[in-house]
Design an enzyme around this catalytic site. Structure first.
Site, PDB file in Angstrom:
ATOM      1  N   THR A 124       0.774  -1.162   0.060  1.00 36.14           N
ATOM      2  CA  THR A 124       0.028  -0.043  -0.008  1.00 36.14           C
ATOM      3  C   THR A 124       0.948   1.218   0.175  1.00 36.14           C
ATOM      4  O   THR A 124       1.958   1.418   0.475  1.00 36.14           O
ATOM      5  CB  THR A 124      -0.872  -0.004   1.132  1.00 36.14           C
ATOM      6  OG1 THR A 124      -1.552   1.160   1.421  1.00 36.14           O
ATOM      7  CG2 THR A 124      -0.126  -0.383   2.619  1.00 36.14           C
ATOM      8  N   ASP A 125       0.437   2.245  -0.483  1.00 38.62           N
ATOM      9  CA  ASP A 125       1.003   3.686  -0.500  1.00 38.62           C
ATOM     10  C   ASP A 125       1.247   4.052   0.934  1.00 38.62           C
ATOM     11  O   ASP A 125       2.057   4.984   1.206  1.00 38.62           O
ATOM     12  CB  ASP A 125       0.117   4.625  -1.327  1.00 38.62           C
ATOM     13  CG  ASP A 125      -1.124   4.938  -0.878  1.00 38.62           C
ATOM     14  OD1 ASP A 125      -1.640   4.276  -0.101  1.00 38.62           O
ATOM     15  OD2 ASP A 125      -2.031   5.618  -1.563  1.00 38.62           O
ATOM     16  N   GLU A 126       0.454   3.707   1.887  1.00 35.44           N
ATOM     17  CA  GLU A 126       0.331   3.949   3.307  1.00 35.44           C
ATOM     18  C   GLU A 126       1.758   3.717   3.826  1.00 35.44           C
ATOM     19  O   GLU A 126       2.059   4.455   4.885  1.00 35.44           O
ATOM     20  CB  GLU A 126      -0.647   3.270   4.056  1.00 35.44           C
ATOM     21  CG  GLU A 126      -1.997   3.782   3.687  1.00 35.44           C
ATOM     22  CD  GLU A 126      -2.983   3.922   4.883  1.00 35.44           C
ATOM     23  OE1 GLU A 126      -2.529   3.751   6.178  1.00 35.44           O
ATOM     24  OE2 GLU A 126      -4.115   3.749   4.669  1.00 35.44           O
ATOM     25  N   TYR A 149      -1.640  -0.255  11.090  1.00 34.04           N
ATOM     26  CA  TYR A 149      -1.663  -0.878   9.876  1.00 34.04           C
ATOM     27  C   TYR A 149      -0.652  -0.640   8.912  1.00 34.04           C
ATOM     28  O   TYR A 149      -0.117  -1.537   8.224  1.00 34.04           O
ATOM     29  CB  TYR A 149      -3.077  -0.484   9.057  1.00 34.04           C
ATOM     30  CG  TYR A 149      -3.273  -0.800   7.617  1.00 34.04           C
ATOM     31  CD1 TYR A 149      -3.688  -2.168   7.256  1.00 34.04           C
ATOM     32  CD2 TYR A 149      -3.146   0.104   6.714  1.00 34.04           C
ATOM     33  CE1 TYR A 149      -3.605  -2.522   5.975  1.00 34.04           C
ATOM     34  CE2 TYR A 149      -3.201   0.110   5.593  1.00 34.04           C
ATOM     35  CZ  TYR A 149      -3.318  -1.401   4.953  1.00 34.04           C
ATOM     36  OH  TYR A 149      -3.369  -1.643   3.623  1.00 34.04           O
ATOM     37  N   LYS A 153       2.157  -3.444   7.272  1.00 36.36           N
ATOM     38  CA  LYS A 153       2.419  -3.768   5.664  1.00 36.36           C
ATOM     39  C   LYS A 153       3.974  -3.247   5.405  1.00 36.36           C
ATOM     40  O   LYS A 153       4.570  -4.110   4.572  1.00 36.36           O
ATOM     41  CB  LYS A 153       1.557  -2.770   4.817  1.00 36.36           C
ATOM     42  CG  LYS A 153       0.005  -3.067   5.133  1.00 36.36           C
ATOM     43  CD  LYS A 153      -0.352  -4.511   4.727  1.00 36.36           C
ATOM     44  CE  LYS A 153      -0.396  -4.695   3.286  1.00 36.36           C
ATOM     45  NZ  LYS A 153      -0.680  -6.019   2.688  1.00 36.36           N
TER      46      LYS A 153
HETATM   47  P1  NAD Z   1     -10.306  -6.809   2.834  1.00 33.14           P
HETATM   48  O1  NAD Z   1     -10.356  -6.537   4.348  1.00 33.14           O
HETATM   49  O2  NAD Z   1     -11.557  -6.654   2.294  1.00 33.14           O
HETATM   50  O3  NAD Z   1      -9.831  -8.252   2.755  1.00 33.14           O
HETATM   51  C1  NAD Z   1      -8.651  -8.970   3.318  1.00 33.14           C
HETATM   52  C2  NAD Z   1      -9.336 -10.500   3.239  1.00 33.14           C
HETATM   53  O4  NAD Z   1      -8.134 -11.285   3.867  1.00 33.14           O
HETATM   54  C3  NAD Z   1     -10.795 -11.004   3.868  1.00 33.14           C
HETATM   55  O5  NAD Z   1     -11.108 -11.943   2.937  1.00 33.14           O
HETATM   56  C4  NAD Z   1     -10.154 -11.855   5.126  1.00 33.14           C
HETATM   57  O6  NAD Z   1     -10.953 -12.665   5.435  1.00 33.14           O
HETATM   58  C5  NAD Z   1      -8.740 -12.174   4.595  1.00 33.14           C
HETATM   59  N1  NAD Z   1      -7.796 -12.542   5.987  1.00 33.14           N
HETATM   60  C6  NAD Z   1      -7.662 -11.533   6.976  1.00 33.14           C
HETATM   61  N2  NAD Z   1      -6.847 -12.346   7.619  1.00 33.14           N
HETATM   62  C7  NAD Z   1      -6.501 -13.509   7.216  1.00 33.14           C
HETATM   63  C8  NAD Z   1      -5.635 -14.542   7.698  1.00 33.14           C
HETATM   64  N3  NAD Z   1      -4.989 -14.455   8.702  1.00 33.14           N
HETATM   65  N4  NAD Z   1      -5.616 -15.732   6.857  1.00 33.14           N
HETATM   66  C9  NAD Z   1      -6.226 -15.874   5.735  1.00 33.14           C
HETATM   67  N5  NAD Z   1      -7.131 -14.809   5.154  1.00 33.14           N
HETATM   68  C10 NAD Z   1      -7.214 -13.693   5.907  1.00 33.14           C
HETATM   69  O7  NAD Z   1      -8.899  -5.942   2.196  1.00 33.14           O
HETATM   70  P2  NAD Z   1      -8.765  -5.313   0.910  1.00 33.14           P
HETATM   71  O8  NAD Z   1      -8.905  -3.794   0.897  1.00 33.14           O
HETATM   72  O9  NAD Z   1      -9.339  -6.221  -0.328  1.00 33.14           O
HETATM   73  O10 NAD Z   1      -7.177  -5.444   0.863  1.00 33.14           O
HETATM   74  C11 NAD Z   1      -6.378  -6.489   0.300  1.00 33.14           C
HETATM   75  C12 NAD Z   1      -5.034  -6.256   0.319  1.00 33.14           C
HETATM   76  O11 NAD Z   1      -4.750  -5.124  -0.650  1.00 33.14           O
HETATM   77  C13 NAD Z   1      -4.345  -6.024   1.694  1.00 33.14           C
HETATM   78  O12 NAD Z   1      -3.138  -6.653   1.849  1.00 33.14           O
HETATM   79  C14 NAD Z   1      -4.337  -4.476   1.739  1.00 33.14           C
HETATM   80  O13 NAD Z   1      -3.387  -4.030   2.640  1.00 33.14           O
HETATM   81  C15 NAD Z   1      -4.176  -4.109   0.482  1.00 33.14           C
HETATM   82  N6  NAD Z   1      -4.331  -2.766  -0.050  1.00 33.14           N
HETATM   83  C16 NAD Z   1      -5.594  -2.396   0.074  1.00 33.14           C
HETATM   84  C17 NAD Z   1      -5.962  -1.110  -0.607  1.00 33.14           C
HETATM   85  C18 NAD Z   1      -7.453  -0.628  -0.296  1.00 33.14           C
HETATM   86  O14 NAD Z   1      -7.727   0.721  -0.679  1.00 33.14           O
HETATM   87  N7  NAD Z   1      -8.401  -1.484   0.118  1.00 33.14           N
HETATM   88  C19 NAD Z   1      -4.969  -0.360  -1.051  1.00 33.14           C
HETATM   89  C20 NAD Z   1      -3.565  -0.830  -1.168  1.00 33.14           C
HETATM   90  C21 NAD Z   1      -3.394  -1.994  -0.801  1.00 33.14           C
HETATM   91  O1  DAU Z   2      -3.797   4.230   0.712  1.00 31.71           O
HETATM   92  C1  DAU Z   2      -4.273   2.633   0.437  1.00 31.71           C
HETATM   93  C2  DAU Z   2      -5.044   2.390   1.998  1.00 31.71           C
HETATM   94  O2  DAU Z   2      -6.401   2.851   1.763  1.00 31.71           O
HETATM   95  C3  DAU Z   2      -5.119   0.776   1.949  1.00 31.71           C
HETATM   96  O3  DAU Z   2      -3.756   0.383   2.405  1.00 31.71           O
HETATM   97  C4  DAU Z   2      -6.089   0.523   3.260  1.00 31.71           C
HETATM   98  O4  DAU Z   2      -6.221  -1.051   3.415  1.00 31.71           O
HETATM   99  C5  DAU Z   2      -7.367   0.859   2.899  1.00 31.71           C
HETATM  100  O5  DAU Z   2      -8.263   0.896   4.075  1.00 31.71           O
HETATM  101  C6  DAU Z   2      -7.287   2.533   2.780  1.00 31.71           C
HETATM  102  O6  DAU Z   2      -7.074   3.216   3.826  1.00 31.71           O
HETATM  103  P1  DAU Z   2      -7.714   4.763   4.280  1.00 31.71           P
HETATM  104  O7  DAU Z   2      -7.395   4.845   5.708  1.00 31.71           O
HETATM  105  O8  DAU Z   2      -7.028   5.587   3.430  1.00 31.71           O
HETATM  106  O9  DAU Z   2      -9.023   4.524   3.833  1.00 31.71           O
HETATM  107  P2  DAU Z   2     -10.497   4.730   4.607  1.00 31.71           P
HETATM  108  O10 DAU Z   2     -11.467   4.460   3.599  1.00 31.71           O
HETATM  109  O11 DAU Z   2     -10.557   4.118   6.041  1.00 31.71           O
HETATM  110  O12 DAU Z   2     -10.283   6.231   4.725  1.00 31.71           O
HETATM  111  C7  DAU Z   2     -10.244   6.976   3.435  1.00 31.71           C
HETATM  112  C8  DAU Z   2     -10.230   8.609   4.066  1.00 31.71           C
HETATM  113  O13 DAU Z   2     -11.534   8.935   4.539  1.00 31.71           O
HETATM  114  C9  DAU Z   2      -9.413   8.758   5.216  1.00 31.71           C
HETATM  115  O14 DAU Z   2      -8.604  10.036   5.172  1.00 31.71           O
HETATM  116  C10 DAU Z   2     -10.089   8.398   6.412  1.00 31.71           C
HETATM  117  C11 DAU Z   2     -11.311   9.372   6.217  1.00 31.71           C
HETATM  118  N1  DAU Z   2     -12.579   8.757   6.626  1.00 31.71           N
HETATM  119  C12 DAU Z   2     -12.755   7.470   6.757  1.00 31.71           C
HETATM  120  C13 DAU Z   2     -14.071   6.964   7.357  1.00 31.71           C
HETATM  121  C14 DAU Z   2     -14.049   5.333   7.377  1.00 31.71           C
HETATM  122  C15 DAU Z   2     -13.463   9.652   7.208  1.00 31.71           C
HETATM  123  O15 DAU Z   2     -13.375  10.856   7.118  1.00 31.71           O
HETATM  124  N2  DAU Z   2     -14.677   9.160   7.681  1.00 31.71           N
HETATM  125  C16 DAU Z   2     -14.868   7.736   7.881  1.00 31.71           C
HETATM  126  O16 DAU Z   2     -15.985   7.256   8.387  1.00 31.71           O
END
Ligand code: NAD
Ligand code: DAU
Length: 339
Positions: A124-126, A149, A153
């Site tokens: 992730t970019d985080e 988190y 990562k």
């Molecule tokens: P998500 O929370 O929707 O899904 C995570 C999945 O992992 C779930 O199906 C969960 O059951 C499974 N899981 C959790 N713990 C586990 C374990 N111990 N063993 C096996 N399975 C397990 O997450 P997402 O948003 O789909 O993110 C997927 C990946 O992409 C993550 O690694 C996250 O860090 C990365 N990522 C997410 C974003 C985003 O914006 N959502 C952006 C960049 C990177």
């Molecule tokens: O940047 C990549 C990341 O994006 C991934 O690595 C993470 O898995 C994914 O959860 C996401 O993280 P963020 O913290 O950026 O996403 P979230 O949707 O939780 O929040 C997006 C932005 O909105 C953040 O600045 C927090 C804000 N927010 C979020 C929630 C849930 C609010 O203002 N109100 C809210 O209720």
């Protein structure tokens, strides 16, 4: 190709499997998922029609259960499995270290032992921390994670790169910006806002709402991962993003317009501790080396996403229902209400 994907019942993992099996229906694909609160069997609907698809209910930390799959020969591992929500990591960091770091190391060591030819670590970019008003993250920006988190990562990324350098395991790290699209769990900003707006419930905006995220449609992310899986260079990091920087408030207002609901639903609430101010990704490397760039325009992608949540009310109503809440109360000791 014989592929092991983890986290394929979650948001991005299930979108990736759907995308990949449509493109390569002959793939032998093993989907390992623990089905935590974020994993949902409904996300995997239709996968079993592919003859090479198999679901394995397991923890990525469970070496004994996973070893036979590695022992029988795998070309690639794509590790999506993670605890993914920043707010939860602030409340309960331990499980983030266990899944995101320990789980990844377990997979890396199995991959090393059984000679997996490619290991894609979904990051992730985080991990880069936060930007001020100017600048972008490149692949050489120092890691400076600000929340548990992001730190977990970053730890997994470093372990992956160490396995490449130390043992020659062909690890590739991808770092993507904020995804949106179908099947995203309604704890994340975009689905939460869509659902709360449809139900005319308050929409929590953290702090001043001026934080900036670089939004990418999940399908563009999947397309990038396909390119990395097929042609990425081992030992490399690839940033993935769409250069679609928007403040949270802009995103919230746009969704309210799309669903025809009033801005009075917005509630400014206390800020997230350690809240990163701005993310923005330079994607020159993946564009130059692998010819990938994002194709889905944010306005269109967001409108399609809103339409998906409108058409799939049962999907999210089930998640928000009492039955699902009771399930999590029993298994995890908490409820998801208000998410
Ligand atoms: P998500 O929370 O929707 O899904 C995570 C999945 O992992 C779930 O199906 C969960 O059951 C499974 N899981 C959790 N713990 C586990 C374990 N111990 N063993 C096996 N399975 C397990 O997450 P997402 O948003 O789909 O993110 C997927 C990946 O992409 C993550 O690694 C996250 O860090 C990365 N990522 C997410 C974003 C985003 O914006 N959502 C952006 C960049 C990177
Ligand atoms: O940047 C990549 C990341 O994006 C991934 O690595 C993470 O898995 C994914 O959860 C996401 O993280 P963020 O913290 O950026 O996403 P979230 O949707 O939780 O929040 C997006 C932005 O909105 C953040 O600045 C927090 C804000 N927010 C979020 C929630 C849930 C609010 O203002 N109100 C809210 O209720």
């Amino acid at each position: 190709m014989r592929l092991l994907v983890t986290g394929g019942a979650g948001f991005i993992g299930s979108n990736f499997i759907r995308y990949f099996l449509r493109r390569y229906p002959e793939t032998e694909l093993i989907n390992v998922d623990l089905l935590t609160y974020a994993g949902n069997v409904a996300n995997m609907k239709g996968f079993s029609v592919y003859p090479g698809y198999r679901f394995v209910h397991a923890d990525i930390n469970d070496r004994r259960k996973l070893e036979p799959f590695f022992a029988s020969g795998l070309e690639a591992v794509v590790n999506f499995a993670a605890e993914s929500h920043v707010d939860r990591s602030i409340d309960a960091p331990v499980i983030f270290a266990r899944t995101n770091i320990d789980g990844t190391v377990n997979l890396l060591s199995l991959a090393q032992r059984y000679g997996v030819k490619r290991f894609i670590q979904i990051s992730t970019d985080e991990v880069y921390g936060t930007l001020g008003a100017e600048g972008v993250f490149t692949e050489t920006t120092p890691l400076a994670p600000n929340n548990p988190y992001a730190a977990s990562k970053a730890g997994a990324d470093l372990m992956g790169l160490a396995f490449y350098t130390t043992y020659g395991l062909p690890v590739i790290i991808t770092r993507c910006s904020n995804n949106y699209g179908p099947y995203q769990f309604p704890e994340k900003l975009i689905p939460l806002v869509i659902i709360n707006a449809l139900r005319e419930e308050p929409i929590p905006v953290y702090g001043d709402g001026q934080q900036v995220r670089d939004w990418i449609h999940v399908e563009d992310h999947c397309r990038a991962l396909e390119r990395v899986l097929l042609d990425g260079r081992p030992g490399q990091v690839y940033n993935i993003g769409a250069r679609t920087e928007r403040t949270n408030l802009e995103v919230v207002r746009r969704i309210l317009q799309l669903v025809g609901k009033p801005e009075r639903l917005i509630r400014f609430v206390g800020d997230r501790p350690g809240h990163d101010r701005r993310y923005a990704m330079a994607v020159d490397k993946i564009r130059g080396e692998l010819g990938w760039e994002a194709q889905i325009d944010f306005r269109q992608g967001l409108a399609q996403t809103v339409a998906w949540y409108l058409e799939h009310r049962n999907w999210w109503r089930t998640i928000l229902s009492g039955e699902y809440q009771d399930y999590y109360q029993r298994n995890y000791g908490y409820r998801l209400e208000g998410q």
